[in-house]
Write an enzyme that holds these catalytic residues in place. Structure first.
Site, PDB file in Angstrom:
ATOM      1  CB  CYS A 171      -1.644  -8.598  -8.194  1.00  9.49           C
ATOM      2  SG  CYS A 171      -2.193  -6.886  -8.045  1.00  9.49           S
TER       3      CYS A 171
ATOM      4  CG  HIS B 205       3.213  -7.635  -8.989  1.00 11.71           C
ATOM      5  ND1 HIS B 205       2.464  -8.241  -9.982  1.00 11.71           N
ATOM      6  CD2 HIS B 205       2.416  -6.686  -8.458  1.00 11.71           C
ATOM      7  CE1 HIS B 205       1.271  -7.673 -10.049  1.00 11.71           C
ATOM      8  NE2 HIS B 205       1.211  -6.725  -9.126  1.00 11.71           N
TER       9      HIS B 205
ATOM     10  CD  GLU C 206       4.560 -10.807 -11.261  1.00  9.72           C
ATOM     11  OE1 GLU C 206       3.647 -10.008 -11.542  1.00  9.72           O
ATOM     12  OE2 GLU C 206       4.687 -11.325 -10.127  1.00  9.72           O
TER      13      GLU C 206
END
Length: 227
Positions: free
Chosen positions: A86, A194, A196
């Site tokens: 991002c 994302h 994560e």
């Protein structure tokens, strides 16, 4: 394996990245403040999402001029894996570590939702745990995630298999449905979704964990196997 999670003023996904590596993956991680940092003891570098420097000028533009980026460039040139997610992807673009630029989303609105991606290249050190053309679910959260490059750069990305992830249903207008690209050397990956935030099923998807597992497996094969 030890991961550095770089923290700029305005980073807000640094704890997510730390948790993914430390708790979901079970590897070492350290939050590294951007000022006066020494990256010499780290095996991988992670640039998390957020709004570095409030996204003033352009997203990632100010962070890209910080002194730590010179260290990141040096580590990248030595083959150290670097992942920018991002805002981290935006920093990689602004610093010249990856080609292209980010524009506002095509509908000019911030988007936060799950998206289906297709793994276009599962032969990188970030994607070997995925199957070829595997469909995965990762969340997006961005207002400027519309990846742009000219026709020449796009042709190079295609020819060199540098497009790693594509959107199944392009949410932001990115050229070529691009969700993530890698450098020619194969050790710097930038992506808007994302991973994560998708390392445990309780989060809605655990598909992101394979990305981090791929990095660790590649590192172990290169530096641990046979030792």
């Amino acid at each position: 394996m030890k991961f550095a999670v770089i923290v700029f003023p305005g980073s807000n996904c640094d704890r997510d990245m730390y948790h993914a590596v430390k708790d979901s993956l079970g590897e070492e991680a350290e939050l590294v403040w951007y000022e006066n940092a020494d990256l010499s003891g780290f095996d991988a570098i992670l640039l998390p999402g957020g709004f570095s420097y409030g996204d003033y000028l352009r997203s990632g533009a100010i962070a890209a001029t910080s002194t730590i980026v010179n260290q990141i460039k040096q580590k990248a040139s030595e083959g150290t894996p670097v992942l920018g997610v991002c805002n981290g992807f935006q920093v990689l673009l602004e610093s010249g570590l990856l080609p292209g630029a980010m524009l506002r989303n095509k509908k000019l609105k911030f988007m936060c939702r799950q998206e289906e991606l297709v793994v276009e290249n599962n032969q990188t050190q970030f994607t070997t745990s995925y199957g070829e053309k595997e469909a995965i679910i990762l969340p997006i959260a961005h207002g400027e995630g519309n990846y742009y490059c000219d026709e020449g750069v796009l042709a190079d990305l295609e020819a060199n298999r540098q497009i790693v992830f594509r959107y199944a249903d392009n949410p932001n207008g990115s050229v070529g449905d691009i969700a993530g690209i890698i450098n020619k050397q194969g050790n710097v990956l930038g992506m808007m979704p994302h991973p994560e935030r998708a390392t445990e099923s309780v989060l809605g998807s655990a598909d992101g964990l394979k990305l981090f597992e791929s990095v660790v497996n590649h590192w172990r094969e290169a530096y641990v196997a046979g030792v």
